[in-house]
Enzyme design. Structure first.
Site, PDB file in Angstrom:
ATOM      1  N   ARG A 199      14.468  52.322 -16.150  1.00 25.62           N
ATOM      2  CA  ARG A 199      14.150  53.561 -16.828  1.00 25.62           C
ATOM      3  C   ARG A 199      15.430  54.378 -17.042  1.00 25.62           C
ATOM      4  O   ARG A 199      16.461  53.833 -17.393  1.00 25.62           O
ATOM      5  CB  ARG A 199      13.064  54.276 -16.033  1.00 25.62           C
ATOM      6  CG  ARG A 199      11.806  53.403 -15.999  1.00 25.62           C
ATOM      7  CD  ARG A 199      10.782  53.809 -14.974  1.00 25.62           C
ATOM      8  NE  ARG A 199       9.819  54.751 -15.489  1.00 25.62           N
ATOM      9  CZ  ARG A 199       8.611  54.926 -14.962  1.00 25.62           C
ATOM     10  NH1 ARG A 199       8.226  54.202 -13.930  1.00 25.62           N
ATOM     11  NH2 ARG A 199       7.792  55.826 -15.462  1.00 25.62           N
ATOM     12  N   TYR A 200      15.375  55.682 -16.844  1.00 25.40           N
ATOM     13  CA  TYR A 200      16.573  56.491 -17.049  1.00 25.40           C
ATOM     14  C   TYR A 200      17.463  56.472 -15.811  1.00 25.40           C
ATOM     15  O   TYR A 200      16.985  56.493 -14.673  1.00 25.40           O
ATOM     16  CB  TYR A 200      16.200  57.950 -17.325  1.00 25.40           C
ATOM     17  CG  TYR A 200      15.674  58.194 -18.717  1.00 25.40           C
ATOM     18  CD1 TYR A 200      16.530  58.185 -19.823  1.00 25.40           C
ATOM     19  CD2 TYR A 200      14.327  58.421 -18.925  1.00 25.40           C
ATOM     20  CE1 TYR A 200      16.035  58.412 -21.097  1.00 25.40           C
ATOM     21  CE2 TYR A 200      13.820  58.656 -20.198  1.00 25.40           C
ATOM     22  CZ  TYR A 200      14.680  58.639 -21.279  1.00 25.40           C
ATOM     23  OH  TYR A 200      14.193  58.857 -22.545  1.00 25.40           O
ATOM     24  N   HIS A 259      25.135  58.063 -15.274  1.00 26.90           N
ATOM     25  CA  HIS A 259      26.465  57.583 -14.913  1.00 26.90           C
ATOM     26  C   HIS A 259      27.453  58.705 -15.162  1.00 26.90           C
ATOM     27  O   HIS A 259      27.310  59.465 -16.135  1.00 26.90           O
ATOM     28  CB  HIS A 259      26.867  56.366 -15.743  1.00 26.90           C
ATOM     29  CG  HIS A 259      26.026  55.160 -15.505  1.00 26.90           C
ATOM     30  ND1 HIS A 259      25.757  54.668 -14.248  1.00 26.90           N
ATOM     31  CD2 HIS A 259      25.389  54.327 -16.377  1.00 26.90           C
ATOM     32  CE1 HIS A 259      24.998  53.595 -14.347  1.00 26.90           C
ATOM     33  NE2 HIS A 259      24.754  53.371 -15.620  1.00 26.90           N
ATOM     34  N   PHE A 307      25.167  47.224 -11.345  1.00 27.86           N
ATOM     35  CA  PHE A 307      24.836  48.243 -10.346  1.00 27.86           C
ATOM     36  C   PHE A 307      25.745  49.453 -10.496  1.00 27.86           C
ATOM     37  O   PHE A 307      26.794  49.399 -11.148  1.00 27.86           O
ATOM     38  CB  PHE A 307      24.988  47.674  -8.930  1.00 27.86           C
ATOM     39  CG  PHE A 307      26.389  47.225  -8.600  1.00 27.86           C
ATOM     40  CD1 PHE A 307      27.349  48.122  -8.151  1.00 27.86           C
ATOM     41  CD2 PHE A 307      26.757  45.885  -8.733  1.00 27.86           C
ATOM     42  CE1 PHE A 307      28.649  47.704  -7.859  1.00 27.86           C
ATOM     43  CE2 PHE A 307      28.045  45.460  -8.442  1.00 27.86           C
ATOM     44  CZ  PHE A 307      28.999  46.376  -8.004  1.00 27.86           C
ATOM     45  N   CYS A 351      15.343  56.681 -12.431  1.00 31.17           N
ATOM     46  CA  CYS A 351      14.572  55.439 -12.331  1.00 31.17           C
ATOM     47  C   CYS A 351      13.080  55.692 -12.196  1.00 31.17           C
ATOM     48  O   CYS A 351      12.336  54.850 -11.676  1.00 31.17           O
ATOM     49  CB  CYS A 351      15.085  54.579 -11.172  1.00 31.17           C
ATOM     50  SG  CYS A 351      16.808  54.120 -11.348  1.00 31.17           S
TER      51      CYS A 351
END
Length: 223
Positions: free
Chosen positions: A78-79, A82, A161, A178
């Site tokens: 999902r979202y 970063h 990751f 997420c």
């Protein structure tokens, strides 16, 4: 632990920030080249300017405050956020040579991060039903310290990751990370650990051989 990747895998650690769209274009091109036998597998460690990325299961209702650019990433999930202070690891691995097991790849990727964090003094774990890497926050509650998201094209992996070294944690409040509302996000800095990106990269590198061994199904290679 193996101290260096095999010659078949290129290891690249960027000292500066790479725009997310630029990184996505480069990763897509490398994925294609690996699939066509024109390039080696690659692990790419970097940092992005602030950005929200949407996975294939992203729900628009979970984009709470799009204060930064929002990019469709093409990965699962999902979202996520970063940004500076977060180390991102993109793993472009040829699963045709390593078992053709996507679930096994994700499990090994999680194990690589968990083992690396353990080496620097942070106990972390997987949590059933919740994607990512989890640890105990300063308040004793469970919190997310790492995100996982992958895509596989022609049996070559993309994405990977991210681990929170010292990001601005308020930037995560623009999304439901997420899709999980009931748990917070933490970082090494919040847990009292000051670790430079280069030092984290070296800790990852020291566990890379174990990661590859886990992909090959060797027992006890990683958690």
């Amino acid at each position: 632990m193996s101290s260096a990747p095999p010659e078949t895998v290129e290891w690249r650690a960027e000292p500066g920030r790479i725009g997310y769209r630029d990184a996505l274009d480069a990763m897509t091109a490398r994925n294609r080249a690996i699939a066509e036998g024109e390039a080696r597998e690659m692990v790419w460690l970097l940092e992005h300017p602030p950005v929200y990325t949407a996975g294939t299961s992203a729900d628009g209702a979970e984009l709470l405050d799009p204060r930064f650019e929002v990019v469709e990433a093409g990965r699962g999930g999902r979202y996520t956020y970063h940004g500076p202070g977060q180390r991102v690891g993109y793993a472009m691995i040829d699963l045709r040579e390593r078992g053709r097991d996507v679930r096994g790849f994700v499990h090994a990727l999680e194990g690589w991060v968990i083992a690396t964090l353990a080496d620097i003094g942070v106990t972390s774990w997987r949590s059933a039903g919740r994607v990512g890497i989890w640890t105990k926050d300063v308040d004793g509650r469970e919190a997310k310290i790492g995100a996982i998201g992958v895509r596989v094209r022609r049996w070559v992996t993309m994405h990977g990751f991210s681990v929170n070294l010292a990001p601005d944690l308020s930037h995560f409040t623009g999304i439901v990370p997420c899709g999980i509302e009931e748990f917070g996000v933490t970082s090494l800095e919040r847990l009292g650990i000051d670790l430079a990106p280069a030092a984290f990269d070296e800790a990852l590198r020291a566990r890379f051989g174990d990661f590859l061994a886990a992909l090959e199904g060797k027992a006890n290679a990683l958690p």
